[in-house]
Design an enzyme around this catalytic site. Structure first.
Site, short mmCIF file in Angstrom:
data_model
loop_
_atom_site.label_atom_id
_atom_site.label_comp_id
_atom_site.label_asym_id
_atom_site.label_seq_id
_atom_site.Cartn_x
_atom_site.Cartn_y
_atom_site.Cartn_z
N TYR A 54 0.84 -1.21 0.00
CA TYR A 54 0.00 0.00 0.00
C TYR A 54 0.87 1.26 0.00
O TYR A 54 0.52 2.27 -0.61
CB TYR A 54 -0.99 -0.03 1.17
N ARG A 57 1.73 1.84 -3.49
CA ARG A 57 0.59 2.41 -4.25
C ARG A 57 0.37 3.88 -3.86
O ARG A 57 0.00 4.70 -4.69
CB ARG A 57 -0.67 1.57 -4.02
N ASN A 89 -12.79 3.14 -6.58
CA ASN A 89 -11.37 3.50 -6.52
C ASN A 89 -11.00 4.06 -5.16
O ASN A 89 -11.81 4.70 -4.49
CB ASN A 89 -11.03 4.51 -7.61
N HIS A 106 -15.07 1.39 -1.62
CA HIS A 106 -13.97 0.53 -1.18
C HIS A 106 -12.94 1.27 -0.35
O HIS A 106 -11.81 0.81 -0.21
CB HIS A 106 -13.29 -0.13 -2.40
N CYS A 117 -7.97 -0.28 18.16
CA CYS A 117 -8.81 0.77 18.81
C CYS A 117 -9.43 1.71 17.77
O CYS A 117 -10.11 2.67 18.12
CB CYS A 117 -7.96 1.58 19.79
N THR A 175 -14.85 0.05 -15.40
CA THR A 175 -14.82 -1.06 -14.45
C THR A 175 -15.11 -2.36 -15.18
O THR A 175 -15.94 -2.41 -16.10
CB THR A 175 -15.81 -0.87 -13.28
N ASN A 200 -16.12 2.20 -21.68
CA ASN A 200 -15.01 1.29 -21.41
C ASN A 200 -14.23 1.09 -22.71
O ASN A 200 -14.78 1.24 -23.79
CB ASN A 200 -15.57 -0.07 -20.92
C1 BV8 Z 1 -18.10 -8.41 0.29
C2 BV8 Z 1 -9.91 -2.24 -2.40
C3 BV8 Z 1 -19.56 -9.26 1.85
C4 BV8 Z 1 -8.59 -2.74 -2.00
C5 BV8 Z 1 -11.09 -3.94 -3.68
C6 BV8 Z 1 -21.29 -11.72 -4.42
C7 BV8 Z 1 -21.77 -10.83 -3.47
C8 BV8 Z 1 -20.92 -10.32 -2.51
C9 BV8 Z 1 -19.56 -10.66 -2.51
C10 BV8 Z 1 -19.08 -11.53 -3.46
C11 BV8 Z 1 -19.94 -12.07 -4.41
N1 BV8 Z 1 -19.19 -12.88 -5.19
C12 BV8 Z 1 -17.91 -12.86 -4.78
C13 BV8 Z 1 -17.81 -12.07 -3.72
C14 BV8 Z 1 -16.59 -11.82 -3.00
C15 BV8 Z 1 -15.81 -10.62 -3.53
C16 BV8 Z 1 -15.82 -10.52 -5.02
O1 BV8 Z 1 -16.58 -9.75 -5.60
N2 BV8 Z 1 -14.94 -11.28 -5.66
C17 BV8 Z 1 -14.84 -11.20 -7.11
C18 BV8 Z 1 -13.39 -11.10 -7.52
C19 BV8 Z 1 -15.55 -12.40 -7.67
N3 BV8 Z 1 -16.35 -9.40 -2.96
C20 BV8 Z 1 -15.91 -9.02 -1.76
O2 BV8 Z 1 -15.15 -9.68 -1.08
C21 BV8 Z 1 -16.43 -7.68 -1.24
N4 BV8 Z 1 -16.91 -7.88 0.10
O3 BV8 Z 1 -18.86 -8.64 -0.59
O4 BV8 Z 1 -18.32 -8.67 1.60
C22 BV8 Z 1 -19.29 -10.36 2.76
C23 BV8 Z 1 -18.38 -10.15 3.79
C24 BV8 Z 1 -18.15 -11.20 4.66
C25 BV8 Z 1 -18.79 -12.41 4.46
C26 BV8 Z 1 -19.68 -12.57 3.39
C27 BV8 Z 1 -19.92 -11.52 2.52
C28 BV8 Z 1 -15.30 -6.67 -1.15
C29 BV8 Z 1 -14.90 -6.24 -2.53
C30 BV8 Z 1 -13.90 -5.08 -2.44
C31 BV8 Z 1 -12.50 -5.60 -2.58
N5 BV8 Z 1 -11.58 -4.45 -2.60
N6 BV8 Z 1 -10.26 -2.89 -3.65
C32 BV8 Z 1 -7.52 -2.26 -2.94
O5 BV8 Z 1 -7.81 -1.62 -3.98
O6 BV8 Z 1 -6.37 -2.53 -2.60
S1 BV8 Z 1 -11.53 -4.59 -5.18
C33 BV8 Z 1 -10.74 -3.88 -6.47
O7 BV8 Z 1 -11.49 -4.30 -7.63
C34 BV8 Z 1 -10.75 -2.38 -6.56
O8 BV8 Z 1 -11.56 -1.74 -5.59
C35 BV8 Z 1 -11.35 -2.14 -7.93
O9 BV8 Z 1 -11.92 -0.91 -8.10
C36 BV8 Z 1 -12.30 -3.23 -7.99
C37 BV8 Z 1 -12.95 -3.52 -9.28
O10 BV8 Z 1 -11.96 -3.53 -10.25
P1 BV8 Z 1 -12.10 -2.42 -11.40
O11 BV8 Z 1 -12.12 -1.08 -10.77
O12 BV8 Z 1 -13.22 -2.77 -12.27
O13 BV8 Z 1 -10.70 -2.58 -12.12
P2 BV8 Z 1 -10.33 -3.70 -13.19
O14 BV8 Z 1 -8.86 -3.64 -13.39
O15 BV8 Z 1 -10.98 -4.99 -12.83
O16 BV8 Z 1 -11.04 -3.21 -14.55
C38 BV8 Z 1 -10.63 -2.00 -15.16
C39 BV8 Z 1 -11.61 -1.74 -16.28
O17 BV8 Z 1 -11.31 -0.47 -16.85
C40 BV8 Z 1 -11.54 -2.76 -17.40
O18 BV8 Z 1 -12.86 -3.10 -17.80
C41 BV8 Z 1 -10.84 -2.00 -18.53
O19 BV8 Z 1 -11.29 -2.42 -19.82
C42 BV8 Z 1 -11.28 -0.59 -18.27
N7 BV8 Z 1 -10.34 0.45 -18.73
C43 BV8 Z 1 -9.00 0.42 -18.70
N8 BV8 Z 1 -8.52 1.61 -19.15
C44 BV8 Z 1 -9.60 2.37 -19.46
C45 BV8 Z 1 -10.77 1.64 -19.18
N9 BV8 Z 1 -12.00 2.14 -19.39
C46 BV8 Z 1 -12.09 3.40 -19.86
N10 BV8 Z 1 -11.02 4.16 -20.14
C47 BV8 Z 1 -9.77 3.68 -19.95
N11 BV8 Z 1 -8.71 4.46 -20.25
ZN ZN Z 2 -4.85 1.54 18.64
#
Ligand code: BV8
Ligand code: ZN
Length: 235
Positions: A54, A57, A89, A106, A117, A175, A200
């Site tokens: 981090y 980043r 983001n 997020h 704490c 996204t 996108n």
């Molecule tokens: C949770 C922070 C509940 C940290 C991140 C169904 C329901 C609920 C949960 C789940 C579910 N199925 C699976 C899950 C679990 C999981 C999940 O979704 N897994 C996925 C991989 C299948 N979800 C979770 O764990 C979430 N928590 O639901 O909790 C719970 C809790 C306990 C018990 C039970 C349930 C938490 C999710 C958050 C994780 N944290 N980030 C960090 O950043 O370090 S996720 C991370 O991915 C970022 O936040 C990011 O923003 C996010 C999504 O990615 P994108 O932003 O879309 O980025 P990506 O690279 O994927 O895509 C980029 C896009 O841009 C592409 O399409 C590309 O073509 C396009 N692009 C590129 N350049 C351009 C462009 N477009 C336009 N112009 C350009 N120039």
């Molecule tokens: Zn503390």
């Protein structure tokens, strides 16, 4: 007259600022698996490793600037009476571009808190590669971001769901729509009757579900879109 406009952004809107995305070629998850880094177990297993990632980043975020896509979204907030910017983001670039009604699903990499704490620490030395300890209780300090397996902030998620269900137009920008529950928002909006538009460079898993896909870079399309909206409003 368009009343309620909502936008969901992902890492793609920051790509042209030089911030690596997650799932594109050369993206963050190409080198590491999310499980190794963006989750609490990984942090507890090797706090210094996750903390240093981090810090790396944060260094990138400090070097980069908002791009024309971020500025265009800040413009849109001024144009539409009801405008919600919902972002996945954590890079703070929407705020730095002037957007103010921002819902961070997020978290934000500029905020950190003690896992014991929950004291927040805003001024940290980003050169410090070893995890910091809380000055109050000695607990480990972590970034205020939502890791995989962690709940999203309840207030922000509720606001985002309500905005999606109540918008005339819902933009999904830069996204892959692969991370839940954020990825459900465009579908909620579409089902509730919003005109749903994706911006996108590539098709995504939700492209076919939406009303329209504008293919191209968000930093190019968004300024053109704002220009068009202004022309229509002035005629
Ligand atoms: C949770 C922070 C509940 C940290 C991140 C169904 C329901 C609920 C949960 C789940 C579910 N199925 C699976 C899950 C679990 C999981 C999940 O979704 N897994 C996925 C991989 C299948 N979800 C979770 O764990 C979430 N928590 O639901 O909790 C719970 C809790 C306990 C018990 C039970 C349930 C938490 C999710 C958050 C994780 N944290 N980030 C960090 O950043 O370090 S996720 C991370 O991915 C970022 O936040 C990011 O923003 C996010 C999504 O990615 P994108 O932003 O879309 O980025 P990506 O690279 O994927 O895509 C980029 C896009 O841009 C592409 O399409 C590309 O073509 C396009 N692009 C590129 N350049 C351009 C462009 N477009 C336009 N112009 C350009 N120039
Ligand atoms: Zn503390």
């Amino acid at each position: 007259m368009l009343k309620k406009v909502s936008v969901l952004t992902g890492a793609g809107v920051s790509a042209e600022s030089g911030v690596p995305t997650f799932r594109d070629p050369g993206g963050i998850w190409e080198k590491f698996r999310p499980e190794q880094l963006a989750n609490f177990e990984a942090f507890m297993k090797d706090p210094d490793f996750v903390w240093s990632w981090y810090q790396h980043r944060r260094e990138i975020m400090r070097e980069v600037k908002p791009n024309n896509g971020h500025f265009a979204l800040a413009e849109m907030e001024k144009i539409f009476p009801s405008f919600s910017l919902i972002t996945q983001n954590i890079d703070n670039l929407h705020y730095r571009a002037g957007s103010r009604n921002i819902t961070e699903l997020h978290g934000n990499i500029e905020r950190n808190y003690c896992i014991k704490c929950r004291t927040f620490f805003h001024e940290i030395d980003i050169q410090e590669k070893k995890v910091l300890k809380c000055t109050n209780c000695g607990g480990l300090i972590r970034p205020d971001v939502v890791w995989f397996g962690e709940m999203l902030p309840v207030k922000e998620l509720k606001y985002a769901e309500n905005a999606a269900a109540d918008s005339d137009v819902f933009f999904t920008i830069g996204t892959s729509a692969e991370v839940y529950p954020a990825a459900l928002l465009p579908i909620i909006a579409k089902r509730a009757g919003a005109y749903s538009v994706e911006i996108n460079i590539n098709p995504t898993v939700i492209s076919f579900d939406l009303d329209e896909t504008l293919t191209g870079k968000s930093a190019e399309i968004l300024p053109e879109l704002v220009q068009k909206i202004k022309e229509i409003r002035n005629n």
